[in-house]
Scaffold this motif. Structure first.
Motif, short mmCIF file in Angstrom:
data_model
loop_
_atom_site.label_atom_id
_atom_site.label_comp_id
_atom_site.label_asym_id
_atom_site.label_seq_id
_atom_site.Cartn_x
_atom_site.Cartn_y
_atom_site.Cartn_z
N SER A 41 0.61 -1.12 0.08
CA SER A 41 -0.07 0.09 0.12
C SER A 41 0.87 1.08 -0.03
O SER A 41 0.41 2.28 0.39
CB SER A 41 -0.93 0.18 1.31
OG SER A 41 -0.08 0.03 2.34
N GLN A 65 1.83 -3.31 7.79
CA GLN A 65 1.74 -2.36 8.87
C GLN A 65 0.17 -2.21 9.29
O GLN A 65 -0.61 -2.82 8.78
CB GLN A 65 1.99 -0.79 8.56
CG GLN A 65 3.42 -0.57 8.11
CD GLN A 65 3.85 -0.90 6.75
OE1 GLN A 65 3.07 -1.57 5.79
NE2 GLN A 65 4.86 -0.42 6.23
N SER A 73 7.01 4.36 1.61
CA SER A 73 7.10 5.54 0.96
C SER A 73 6.92 6.76 1.74
O SER A 73 7.36 7.97 1.41
CB SER A 73 5.75 5.52 -0.10
OG SER A 73 5.93 4.32 -1.02
N MET A 191 2.05 -11.35 3.17
CA MET A 191 1.96 -12.27 2.20
C MET A 191 3.09 -13.25 2.50
O MET A 191 4.55 -12.70 2.63
CB MET A 191 2.20 -11.75 0.86
CG MET A 191 2.39 -12.85 -0.25
SD MET A 191 2.42 -11.98 -1.67
CE MET A 191 3.36 -13.20 -2.69
N GLU A 425 9.23 0.00 -6.44
CA GLU A 425 10.75 -0.21 -6.11
C GLU A 425 10.90 -2.05 -6.18
O GLU A 425 11.88 -2.40 -6.48
CB GLU A 425 11.11 0.05 -4.81
CG GLU A 425 12.62 -0.32 -4.54
CD GLU A 425 13.14 0.39 -3.30
OE1 GLU A 425 12.34 1.28 -2.68
OE2 GLU A 425 14.28 -0.05 -2.61
N LEU A 441 9.92 8.06 -6.56
CA LEU A 441 8.29 8.42 -6.08
C LEU A 441 7.54 8.42 -7.53
O LEU A 441 6.58 7.93 -7.77
CB LEU A 441 8.41 9.94 -5.46
CG LEU A 441 9.09 9.61 -4.28
CD1 LEU A 441 8.73 11.14 -3.53
CD2 LEU A 441 8.53 8.54 -3.30
C1 LIG Z 1 14.59 7.65 3.70
C2 LIG Z 1 14.02 7.60 2.36
C3 LIG Z 1 13.78 8.74 1.49
C4 LIG Z 1 13.67 8.69 0.06
N1 LIG Z 1 13.35 9.66 -0.56
C5 LIG Z 1 13.12 9.75 -1.85
C6 LIG Z 1 12.72 11.05 -2.35
O1 LIG Z 1 12.85 11.97 -2.10
N2 LIG Z 1 12.48 11.05 -3.75
C7 LIG Z 1 12.12 9.62 -4.42
O2 LIG Z 1 11.82 9.69 -5.53
N3 LIG Z 1 12.41 8.40 -3.89
C8 LIG Z 1 12.70 8.61 -2.57
N4 LIG Z 1 12.96 7.27 -1.88
C9 LIG Z 1 12.68 6.21 -2.46
C10 LIG Z 1 11.25 5.83 -2.51
O3 LIG Z 1 10.78 6.50 -1.23
C11 LIG Z 1 10.90 4.10 -2.41
O4 LIG Z 1 11.49 3.91 -3.56
C12 LIG Z 1 9.46 4.16 -3.01
O5 LIG Z 1 8.60 4.87 -1.88
C13 LIG Z 1 8.89 2.80 -2.74
O6 LIG Z 1 7.46 2.86 -3.13
P1 LIG Z 1 6.97 1.32 -3.34
O7 LIG Z 1 5.35 1.62 -3.23
O8 LIG Z 1 7.48 0.65 -4.30
O9 LIG Z 1 6.96 0.65 -1.84
P2 LIG Z 1 6.86 0.95 -0.24
O10 LIG Z 1 6.48 2.29 -0.06
O11 LIG Z 1 8.00 0.45 0.34
O12 LIG Z 1 5.54 0.08 0.37
C14 LIG Z 1 5.66 -1.39 0.30
C15 LIG Z 1 4.38 -1.79 0.73
O13 LIG Z 1 4.36 -3.26 0.59
C16 LIG Z 1 3.79 -3.80 1.81
N5 LIG Z 1 4.68 -5.28 1.93
C17 LIG Z 1 5.95 -5.35 1.94
N6 LIG Z 1 5.92 -6.95 2.04
C18 LIG Z 1 4.94 -7.25 2.39
C19 LIG Z 1 4.37 -8.66 2.60
N7 LIG Z 1 5.28 -9.71 2.70
N8 LIG Z 1 3.18 -8.75 2.72
C20 LIG Z 1 2.28 -7.79 2.67
N9 LIG Z 1 2.55 -6.58 2.45
C21 LIG Z 1 3.84 -6.25 2.38
C22 LIG Z 1 4.30 -2.81 2.93
O14 LIG Z 1 3.26 -3.02 4.16
C23 LIG Z 1 4.09 -1.58 2.08
O15 LIG Z 1 2.67 -1.28 2.03
C24 LIG Z 1 13.37 7.54 -0.38
C25 LIG Z 1 13.58 6.03 0.25
C26 LIG Z 1 14.19 6.26 1.50
C27 LIG Z 1 14.25 5.11 2.24
#
Ligand SMILES: Cc1cc2nc3c(=O)[nH]c(=O)nc-3n(C[C@H](O)[C@H](O)[C@H](O)COP(=O)(O)OP(=O)(O)OC[C@H]3O[C@@H](n4cnc5c(N)ncnc54)[C@H](O)[C@@H]3O)c2cc1C
Ligand code: FES
Lengths: 637, 258
Positions: A41, A65, A73, A191, A425, A441
């Protein structure tokens, strides 16, 4: 295994529009009959779940969570890129495309990157419409800042909390759909495996983290948006719960893993202060807009920073990369920091740090301006270090931050298992060997709001999916495997805690598969990781039972998967006999220490295929064509 | 340093709970409060006992997952700080620290220090959004927004949904949480069409979830790690009042052309 990238034909600028027209559609009245499972999410998962529900699909969404709003994110600080050219400084879709391909050191798929640049402009519009409070100028228009690897100002931001505000926008859209009944949300649910029936992804097995109940969820397609796996290094800027389990289980069920060794080490993090440390904190790259990076010229200089005169400071980024200076890309800035510290010029405890100094910016712009731009980051720094960065320069050091690698996907974001889509990611797609700041993002939201809502329809409309029941032998088998694994973890009753194994794995990974890698070290890691894994399964101690909220058990499952993934990462790093982006092999560097690519032999995506327990995984290659950006040595000088 | 912890232990939602005392030895002042708990948990694990369950994720003060009552104060003694950002330098050698979960009737305890805050999500479901679907949004610069309005919206939007306001409130009210969302969207032109309806629905949901009413104690503002101002509550009350008087009943007739 055949890797079909499914890139549409025609000129690059027309591919996506053409493809959108050619894709099959699901009739509005039929969408409700399709059930899509979205795991995650974060920006990618929440935007995908909300948008697919708006279109009429029946969606279930999962996160570990207690609320979807807390996905990792939320922690993104600096900003999100978009080729709006609001600053009239020469930006365009073409330029964002070019910068991203070059920033990724020519190891990304051109067609995907171009689509990302095209969609970037719609993302900003969408977020503004949702009420995301982006920073504005006095005239009321949107403000921008610069990020590394770009010479234009194209980064949109909401103070130092851009990820939070974008995620709240997506979360609110998700809650709107939950209220309407289009999405069923499963928080505190993890999962643990993927169900594949007749070669197609048809469901997942989860554990309810409050009651411990193992449950099966079936549907017509599965979307993984589970984030990155940087926590394989134990210490990283990722949230503590970030893990690889979902994609790793999918890998073991047949999804190819793309470029697992491509890891991003972020140059500006707060240095580690002790062994007990549980995570590292990022100081946003946006700080490099106004902060200047330096170390003393003289090795072993222990004077306080303000006592070191200008002439005895080495502003090494400005010196080595005059055209990009402090805004050089992350991989380059991180390596330069490591070099400075390796030469004995590092500052702070253990010499593992460099200065990020705001003195000149404060003199030029005034403290108020700096406070307005970075107030919360300065505050965060002070909280952790007990030092006031308005007065003394920050000390920073590189830390693991992001994983460019992930499950291999085609142009439609589908993995090598039909019906299994991967977003954000968790996939390998758009950043090649190095991701530019503020592009994650953008990619997460592009995938979720604007790509998957189209491509999922194309997949569903093209299949005849028979209903699958919970009694299907394949479903029962996966369920049993999950139960068995949980029992095994609890039954070892050894001496060591999960944390101690995780820490040890992290040390091995950082030492041998971190900022600089070489064959000998990687071979060492390939010997040590299996041994550690063996000990894990013999000597792990997980207290409690499976039928309750048990955080040690949750961690144990995640670390077990990291112990397997780490090995694959080292294998991938060892086979790639070149340096590119974040993957730096010390054997392959130019005379002045820059990464030396080998385009003749390595212009491909390494997509690893699981071959079974104890067997060496199979390497498949998707070769990369560069028709629109000329393959060239990447230079920021 | 060495500190004594009195920690609330409760094996499950319906089980009885009690305080248990633990010694945390050789704690460094540089550790965060949660890292100190990690150390205690490692020792418990080594002894074969169940570690203390507590919620956390980002450990940098933004996800809102952590939240402990530390010696009676939500998120502990340091102002504008989440539990995960609190460092042991805020304590002195020999201190006794009481650690409890958030206590509120709308937040049932799940285990030890973990509580169920899904009621907050349901308040957002009631109307904490702008009803726009993906696609066809106008250009981001089509509607200029005065900087002070954008800034005020951002101040309110900074809420991390941790629930400290609820835990700190003698009435267990979620008014600050709800008002922050109503203010964030209410300051922006995008939030205007649903402004009063949003206030009516979110406040109604808050009541349904067994949160208490607001009597302006102001404890919420003091506990808020993001320093959300209690002025937002006045705004919420105004919008609610205006909505109750002027908001039109929803039309029941659907389309029917063609
Ligand atoms: C400190 C920090 C700062 C950053 N700043 C920037 C920035 O300024 N600009 C930029 O572009 N990028 C930035 N990034 C990178 C960016 O934030 C991430 O790459 C991006 O938000 C990832 O989004 P996502 O939706 O792929 O995954 P996430 O936001 O990590 O979401 C993962 C989701 O999957 C769920 N999940 C995971 N495993 C399981 C499982 N086994 N079962 C059920 N649910 C699960 C979690 O609960 C969560 O809801 C930053 C990263 C960090 C660490
Ligand atoms: S753990 Fe995320 S705010 Fe404390």
């Amino acid at each position: 295994m055949e890797l079909k990238s499914n890139i549409p034909g025609g000129p690059i600028a027309e591919k996506w529009d053409k493809h959108k027209f050619e894709m099959k559609l699901v009739n509005p009245a039929n969408k409700r009959k399709y059930h899509v499972l979205v795991v995650g999410s974060g920006l990618a998962g929440a935007s995908a779940a909300a948008t697919m529900s708006e279109l009429g699909y029946n969606v279930s969404c999962y996160c570990f969570q207690d609320s979807p709003r807390r996905a990792h994110s939320i922690a993104a600080q600096g900003g999100i890129n978009a080729a709006k050219n609001y600053q009239n400084d020469g930006d365009s879709i073409q330029r964002l495309f070019y910068d991203t391909v070059k920033g990724g050191d020519f190891r990304a798929r051109e067609a995907n990157v171009y689509r990302l640049a095209q969609i970037s402009v719609n993302i900003i519009d969408q977020c503004v419409a949702q009420g995301v409070p982006f920073a504005r100028e006095y005239g009321g228009l949107l403000a921008n800042r610069s990020f590394g690897g770009a010479q234009v100002s194209r980064t949109f931001y909401a103070r130092g909390q851009t990820g939070q505000q974008l995620l709240l926008g997506a979360y609110q859209a998700l809650e709107k759909e939950i209220a309407k009944g289009g999405v069923t949300m499963y928080p505190r649910t993890e999962m643990l495996d993927l169900i594949v029936v007749d070669g197609r992804a048809r469901g997942i097995v989860t554990r309810n983290l409050v009651t411990g109940k193992i449950e099966t969820h079936l549907g017509d397609a599965v979307v993984l948006a589970t984030g990155g796996y940087g926590n394989v290094f134990y210490l990283s800027t990722n949230a503590k719960g970030s893990n690889t389990t979902a994609i790793w289980r999918a890998y073991k069920r047949g999804a190819a893993f793309g470029n697992p060794c491509y890891t991003q080490i972020h140059p500006t993090c707060i240095p580690q202060s002790g062994d007990y440390q549980s995570k590292l904190t990022l100081m946003s790259e946006s700080l490099r807009n106004d902060g200047r990076v330096w170390v003393p010229k003289q090795a072993g200089d222990t004077r306080a920073p303000h006592e070191i005169p200008e002439a005895e400071r080495d502003y090494y980024l400005e010196r080595k990369y005059p055209s990009y200076g402090n805004l050089s890309p992350r991989d380059i800035a991180s390596r330069a920091a490591k070099e400075a510290c390796d030469s004995g010029r590092g500052v702070g405890p253990g010499g593992l740090g460099v200065y990020l100094d705001f003195r000149d910016a404060i003199n030029r712009l005034g403290r108020d301006k700096i406070e307005e731009r970075y107030g919360n980051l300065f505050q965060m720094y002070e909280r952790i270090t007990d030092e006031d960065p308005y007065k003394v320069p920050m000390r920073i050091y590189p830390a693991v931050h992001y994983t460019m690698g992930g499950l291999w996907v085609d142009y439609n974001l589908m993995s090598t298992i039909p019906g299994l889509h991967v977003l954000g990611e968790a996939n390998f797609s758009d950043h090649g060997a190095n991701r530019l700041g503020a592009s994650a993002l953008m990619q997460g939201l592009a995938d979720g709001y604007f790509v998957i809502p189209y491509t999922i329809g194309n997949y569903l409309a093209g299949q005849k999916l028979e209903p699958v029941s919970k009694d299907h032998p394949e479903v029962r088998a996966v369920e049993r495997e999950v139960e068995e694994r949980t029992r095994r973890l609890l039954g070892i009753k050894g001496k060591r805690s999960v944390q101690s194994f995780h820490r040890e794995l992290g040390k091995v990974m950082w030492e041998y598969c971190g900022m600089a890698r070489n064959a000998q070290g990687l071979q060492e890691a390939l010997a040590r990781i299996p041994a550690l894994r063996e000990e894990f399964w013999e000597n792990l101690n997980v207290p409690g039972s499976g039928e309750e909220l048990n955080q040690s058990l949750e961690q144990a499952g995640r670390v077990a998967d990291f112990l397997e993934l780490g090995e694959l990462m080292c294998r991938d790093a060892l086979h790639r006999e070149e340096s590119c982006g974040g993957h730096f092999r010390t054997e392959h560097q130019t005379e002045d220490g820059e990464a030396k690519r080998d385009d003749e032999h390595f212009t491909y995506v390494a997509a690893w295929e699981y071959a079974g327990e104890g067997k060496t995984p199979i390497l498949n290659k998707e070769s990369l064509e560069f028709e629109n950006v000329h393959l060239a040595t990447r230079s920021y000088k | 340093m060495n500190v004594t912890l009195r920690v609330w232990r409760q094996p499950g939602p319906s089980a009885a709970g009690k305080f248990v005392e633990y010694q945390a030895r050789d704690i460094s002042a540089e550790m965060s409060f949660l890292e100190m708990l990690d150390v205690v948990n490692e020792e418990l694990t080594a002894k074969g006992e169940q570690p203390i369950a507590f919620d956390h994720d980002c450990r940098e003060g933004i996800c809102g997952m952590c939240g402990l009552m530390i010696s009676g104060v939500a998120h502990g003694p340091m102002k504008a700080t989440t539990t995960c950002q609190l460092h042991m330098r805020s304590f002195t050698d020999g201190d006794t620290i009481t650690v409890e979960p958030w206590r509120a009737s709308a937040f049932p305890v799940l285990r030890d220090l973990c509580v169920d805050r899904s009621s907050l999500d349901r308040i957002v479901q009631a109307g904490g959004y702008v009803s726009v679907s993906t696609g066809n949004a106008p250009d981001g610069n089509a509607i200029p927004i005065a900087k002070p309005d954008a800034d005020a919206a951002m101040d309110a939007a900074a809420c991390i949904g941790c629930g400290a306001c609820v835990a700190a409130c003698p009435n267990g009210s979620a008014s600050l949480f709800t008002a922050a969302k109503i203010s964030h969207l209410g300051y922006l032109p995008q939030g205007q069409p649903e402004r009063y309806r949003r206030a009516l629905k979110m406040v109604a949901q808050m009541d349904l979830e067994h949160f208490g009413g607001c009597t302006l104690f102001g404890e919420c503002q003091a506990a808020c790690p993001k320093e959300i101002s209690i002025d937002t509550i006045a705004r919420m009350n105004r919008d609610y009042l205006y909505g109750s008087v002027f908001e039109r009943e929803e039309s029941r007739s659907a389309g029917g052309a063609g």
